[in-house]
Scaffold this motif. Structure first.
Motif, PDB file in Angstrom:
ATOM      1  N   GLY A 281      43.691  84.070  34.490  1.00 12.30           N
ATOM      2  CA  GLY A 281      43.611  84.755  33.202  1.00 12.30           C
ATOM      3  C   GLY A 281      44.107  83.883  32.058  1.00 12.30           C
ATOM      4  O   GLY A 281      43.497  83.840  30.978  1.00 12.30           O
ATOM      5  N   GLU A 282      45.202  83.170  32.285  1.00 11.70           N
ATOM      6  CA  GLU A 282      45.740  82.273  31.247  1.00 11.70           C
ATOM      7  C   GLU A 282      44.784  81.120  30.978  1.00 11.70           C
ATOM      8  O   GLU A 282      44.657  80.662  29.832  1.00 11.70           O
ATOM      9  N   LEU A 283      44.123  80.644  32.030  1.00 11.53           N
ATOM     10  CA  LEU A 283      43.140  79.571  31.860  1.00 11.53           C
ATOM     11  C   LEU A 283      41.984  80.037  30.986  1.00 11.53           C
ATOM     12  O   LEU A 283      41.571  79.334  30.050  1.00 11.53           O
ATOM     13  N   GLU A 284      41.461  81.213  31.280  1.00 12.70           N
ATOM     14  CA  GLU A 284      40.347  81.748  30.478  1.00 12.70           C
ATOM     15  C   GLU A 284      40.783  81.986  29.032  1.00 12.70           C
ATOM     16  O   GLU A 284      40.020  81.702  28.093  1.00 12.70           O
ATOM     17  N   GLU A 285      41.992  82.492  28.863  1.00 14.15           N
ATOM     18  CA  GLU A 285      42.480  82.755  27.506  1.00 14.15           C
ATOM     19  C   GLU A 285      42.646  81.453  26.727  1.00 14.15           C
ATOM     20  O   GLU A 285      42.302  81.367  25.548  1.00 14.15           O
ATOM     21  N   ARG A 286      43.172  80.438  27.400  1.00 15.37           N
ATOM     22  CA  ARG A 286      43.365  79.152  26.730  1.00 15.37           C
ATOM     23  C   ARG A 286      42.039  78.507  26.355  1.00 15.37           C
ATOM     24  O   ARG A 286      41.899  77.913  25.283  1.00 15.37           O
ATOM     25  N   LEU A 287      41.044  78.628  27.239  1.00 21.07           N
ATOM     26  CA  LEU A 287      39.732  78.037  26.969  1.00 21.07           C
ATOM     27  C   LEU A 287      38.894  78.889  26.023  1.00 21.07           C
ATOM     28  O   LEU A 287      37.942  78.405  25.407  1.00 21.07           O
ATOM     29  N   GLY A 288      39.217  80.174  25.958  1.00 15.33           N
ATOM     30  CA  GLY A 288      38.466  81.082  25.080  1.00 15.33           C
ATOM     31  C   GLY A 288      37.116  81.484  25.641  1.00 15.33           C
ATOM     32  O   GLY A 288      36.222  81.872  24.877  1.00 15.33           O
ATOM     33  N   VAL A 289      36.955  81.402  26.964  1.00 15.90           N
ATOM     34  CA  VAL A 289      35.692  81.805  27.610  1.00 15.90           C
ATOM     35  C   VAL A 289      36.012  82.528  28.912  1.00 15.90           C
ATOM     36  O   VAL A 289      37.094  82.366  29.483  1.00 15.90           O
ATOM     37  N   ARG A 290      35.065  83.324  29.382  1.00 17.82           N
ATOM     38  CA  ARG A 290      35.178  83.953  30.695  1.00 17.82           C
ATOM     39  C   ARG A 290      34.556  83.028  31.724  1.00 17.82           C
ATOM     40  O   ARG A 290      33.421  82.590  31.569  1.00 17.82           O
TER      41      ARG A 290
ATOM     42  N   HIS B 237      32.809  86.428  36.679  1.00 21.09           N
ATOM     43  CA  HIS B 237      32.409  87.830  36.627  1.00 21.09           C
ATOM     44  C   HIS B 237      33.144  88.540  37.745  1.00 21.09           C
ATOM     45  O   HIS B 237      33.072  88.122  38.911  1.00 21.09           O
ATOM     46  N   ARG B 238      33.884  89.591  37.417  1.00 16.85           N
ATOM     47  CA  ARG B 238      34.655  90.311  38.413  1.00 16.85           C
ATOM     48  C   ARG B 238      34.075  91.708  38.607  1.00 16.85           C
ATOM     49  O   ARG B 238      33.924  92.450  37.641  1.00 16.85           O
ATOM     50  N   THR B 239      33.779  92.063  39.836  1.00 20.01           N
ATOM     51  CA  THR B 239      33.390  93.438  40.178  1.00 20.01           C
ATOM     52  C   THR B 239      34.249  93.863  41.354  1.00 20.01           C
ATOM     53  O   THR B 239      34.983  93.064  41.931  1.00 20.01           O
ATOM     54  N   THR B 240      34.163  95.117  41.726  1.00 21.26           N
ATOM     55  CA  THR B 240      34.975  95.600  42.841  1.00 21.26           C
ATOM     56  C   THR B 240      34.539  94.983  44.157  1.00 21.26           C
ATOM     57  O   THR B 240      35.302  94.947  45.113  1.00 21.26           O
ATOM     58  N   ARG B 241      33.284  94.508  44.233  1.00 23.85           N
ATOM     59  CA  ARG B 241      32.767  93.985  45.493  1.00 23.85           C
ATOM     60  C   ARG B 241      32.740  92.458  45.570  1.00 23.85           C
ATOM     61  O   ARG B 241      32.878  91.891  46.648  1.00 23.85           O
ATOM     62  N   ARG B 242      32.570  91.782  44.440  1.00 26.91           N
ATOM     63  CA  ARG B 242      32.404  90.344  44.526  1.00 26.91           C
ATOM     64  C   ARG B 242      32.782  89.651  43.221  1.00 26.91           C
ATOM     65  O   ARG B 242      32.909  90.288  42.163  1.00 26.91           O
ATOM     66  N   LEU B 243      32.953  88.354  43.350  1.00 27.07           N
ATOM     67  CA  LEU B 243      33.199  87.497  42.192  1.00 27.07           C
ATOM     68  C   LEU B 243      32.040  86.534  42.044  1.00 27.07           C
ATOM     69  O   LEU B 243      31.464  86.079  43.035  1.00 27.07           O
ATOM     70  N   SER B 244      31.718  86.183  40.824  1.00 25.16           N
ATOM     71  CA  SER B 244      30.679  85.190  40.594  1.00 25.16           C
ATOM     72  C   SER B 244      31.032  84.386  39.353  1.00 25.16           C
ATOM     73  O   SER B 244      31.748  84.869  38.464  1.00 25.16           O
ATOM     74  N   LEU B 245      30.512  83.192  39.310  1.00 21.50           N
ATOM     75  CA  LEU B 245      30.787  82.304  38.183  1.00 21.50           C
ATOM     76  C   LEU B 245      29.893  82.630  36.998  1.00 21.50           C
ATOM     77  O   LEU B 245      28.706  82.917  37.157  1.00 21.50           O
TER      78      LEU B 245
ATOM     79  N   VAL C  78      30.064  75.097  34.914  1.00 16.56           N
ATOM     80  CA  VAL C  78      30.302  73.781  34.306  1.00 16.56           C
ATOM     81  C   VAL C  78      31.751  73.363  34.489  1.00 16.56           C
ATOM     82  O   VAL C  78      32.054  72.227  34.882  1.00 16.56           O
ATOM     83  N   PHE C  79      32.661  74.313  34.233  1.00 13.26           N
ATOM     84  CA  PHE C  79      34.083  73.982  34.299  1.00 13.26           C
ATOM     85  C   PHE C  79      34.515  73.700  35.733  1.00 13.26           C
ATOM     86  O   PHE C  79      35.351  72.829  35.983  1.00 13.26           O
ATOM     87  N   LEU C  80      33.943  74.439  36.712  1.00 13.96           N
ATOM     88  CA  LEU C  80      34.304  74.226  38.113  1.00 13.96           C
ATOM     89  C   LEU C  80      33.993  72.798  38.553  1.00 13.96           C
ATOM     90  O   LEU C  80      34.786  72.164  39.253  1.00 13.96           O
TER      91      LEU C  80
ATOM     92  N   ARG D  89      33.890  70.105  36.697  1.00 15.86           N
ATOM     93  CA  ARG D  89      34.879  69.193  36.103  1.00 15.86           C
ATOM     94  C   ARG D  89      36.246  69.356  36.763  1.00 15.86           C
ATOM     95  O   ARG D  89      36.971  68.386  36.981  1.00 15.86           O
ATOM     96  N   CYS D  90      36.598  70.611  37.081  1.00 19.67           N
ATOM     97  CA  CYS D  90      37.880  70.871  37.744  1.00 19.67           C
ATOM     98  C   CYS D  90      37.975  70.126  39.060  1.00 19.67           C
ATOM     99  O   CYS D  90      38.992  69.489  39.362  1.00 19.67           O
ATOM    100  N   LYS D  91      36.914  70.199  39.843  1.00 18.00           N
ATOM    101  CA  LYS D  91      36.939  69.566  41.156  1.00 18.00           C
ATOM    102  C   LYS D  91      37.031  68.043  41.034  1.00 18.00           C
ATOM    103  O   LYS D  91      37.714  67.389  41.826  1.00 18.00           O
ATOM    104  N   GLU D  92      36.371  67.488  40.021  1.00 13.32           N
ATOM    105  CA  GLU D  92      36.475  66.049  39.800  1.00 13.32           C
ATOM    106  C   GLU D  92      37.922  65.653  39.496  1.00 13.32           C
ATOM    107  O   GLU D  92      38.442  64.674  40.042  1.00 13.32           O
ATOM    108  N   LEU D  93      38.559  66.435  38.620  1.00 12.89           N
ATOM    109  CA  LEU D  93      39.930  66.125  38.230  1.00 12.89           C
ATOM    110  C   LEU D  93      40.902  66.328  39.391  1.00 12.89           C
ATOM    111  O   LEU D  93      41.790  65.505  39.631  1.00 12.89           O
ATOM    112  N   LEU D  94      40.726  67.416  40.117  1.00 12.73           N
ATOM    113  CA  LEU D  94      41.621  67.702  41.239  1.00 12.73           C
ATOM    114  C   LEU D  94      41.462  66.677  42.351  1.00 12.73           C
ATOM    115  O   LEU D  94      42.447  66.248  42.970  1.00 12.73           O
ATOM    116  N   GLU D  95      40.223  66.266  42.605  1.00 19.90           N
ATOM    117  CA  GLU D  95      39.987  65.237  43.618  1.00 19.90           C
ATOM    118  C   GLU D  95      40.599  63.909  43.192  1.00 19.90           C
ATOM    119  O   GLU D  95      41.161  63.166  44.006  1.00 19.90           O
TER     120      GLU D  95
END
Length: 299
Positions: free
Chosen positions: A38-47, A50-58, A64-66, A68-74
């Protein structure tokens, strides 16, 4: 909050498909993972998700951010792995500052041996009589010859030396041999102009300390130059044993007023801090300490 923690939490949620499983993988609570995302989304200013009771989706931005994240984390993991692999291994650029005369006479022949022992260390050796600021000028260590090293630095004593008053036999035959330091004011003197006491030469004699003001015929910031002129009969010098030792043994120079001993000096390796001392610096300090365990000059 650590941005890498936020990115790790986000990537873990996507990879596991839920906040609960992500929390288990990160060994933390579901609440903590949810807060980080939540803090990450707030800091970036984007969602990002997608959160539902059954599943999550990008979201599109999340995809796009995922990537870049994986590149940085790796990249971070690779860097940590590399550092861990080299823990205790001397590697990288070592910048050292050393005095000119001492550096040429004693250190120049040692650096090749250090390079052979530590093939992953590159050397940048600066020779200067100037007292450099190690931190400000980016040096890993320095060799200094002094009565006491700077209190702002950490030091290790490598050896001792002392200043010796001497002259050539030819000079003494021509001008006479002084019998007391007070007579030096009437003699030709070849002075090292970076001597801490300047033209006030200090001695400790049979009756206590003696200080005499000399009037140099020549001044220079090079001890080697002083000694060369002294060997040619041009005057008296007050130089350390590491420079005049061989000349005294060969008879090219003769110690004058041996009962009046001058300043004792230490040869130190100095470095900014003991904290997080890198393997390359530790290796250099230990190498120099071993090299000067038995100095090549007389005491």
């Amino acid at each position: 909050m650590d941005k890498f923690q936020e990115m790790r939490a986000f990537a873990a949620v996507v990879d596991s498909g839920s906040f609960v499983k992500a929390a288990q993988a990160l060994e933390t609570s579901k609440t903590a993972v949810s807060r980080l995302v939540g803090e990450l989304e707030e800091r970036l200013g984007v969602r990002l998700l997608h959160r539902t009771t059954r599943r999550l989706s990008l979201t599109e931005e999340g995809e796009v951010f995922l990537e870049r994240c994986k590149e940085l984390l790796e990249g971070l993991e690779a860097a940590e792995a590399e550092i861990t692999a080299h823990a205790g291994e001397a590697i990288g650029l070592l910048r050292a500052n050393v005095p000119v005369s001492f550096g040429m006479a004693y250190l120049a022949a040692l650096w090749p041996a250090f390079m052979q022992l530590h093939p992953k260390v590159a050397l940048e050796i600066s020779l200067s009589e100037r007292v450099v600021d190690l931190v400000e000028e980016g040096y890993d260590l320095a060799v200094r010859i002094a009565q006491l090293p700077s209190s702002s630095l950490v030091s290790r004593k490598l050896a001792s030396t002392r200043l010796v008053l001497c002259a050539s036999p030819e000079y003494l035959a021509r001008r006479g041999t002084p019998t007391h330091p007070a007579e030096l004011s009437a003699h030709e003197v070849l002075a090292y102009n970076l001597l801490a006491t300047g033209d006030q030469w200090q001695f400790d004699g049979p009756n206590g300390p003696v200080t005499v003001k000399v009037s140099p015929r020549m001044r220079t910031n090079s001890g080697v130059t002083c000694c060369a002129a002294a060997r040619q009969g041009r005057g008296l010098v007050l130089q350390p044993t590491f420079l005049v030792g061989e000349d005294l043994l060969s008879g090219a120079l003769v110690e004058v007023l041996p009962e009046y001993r001058s300043i004792e000096l230490g040869v130190y390796v100095v470095y900014p801090s003991r904290k997080h001392l890198s393997p390359k610096v530790r290796a250099a300090i230990d190498f120099l300490a071993e090299a000067f365990r038995q100095p090549a000059w007389p005491a």
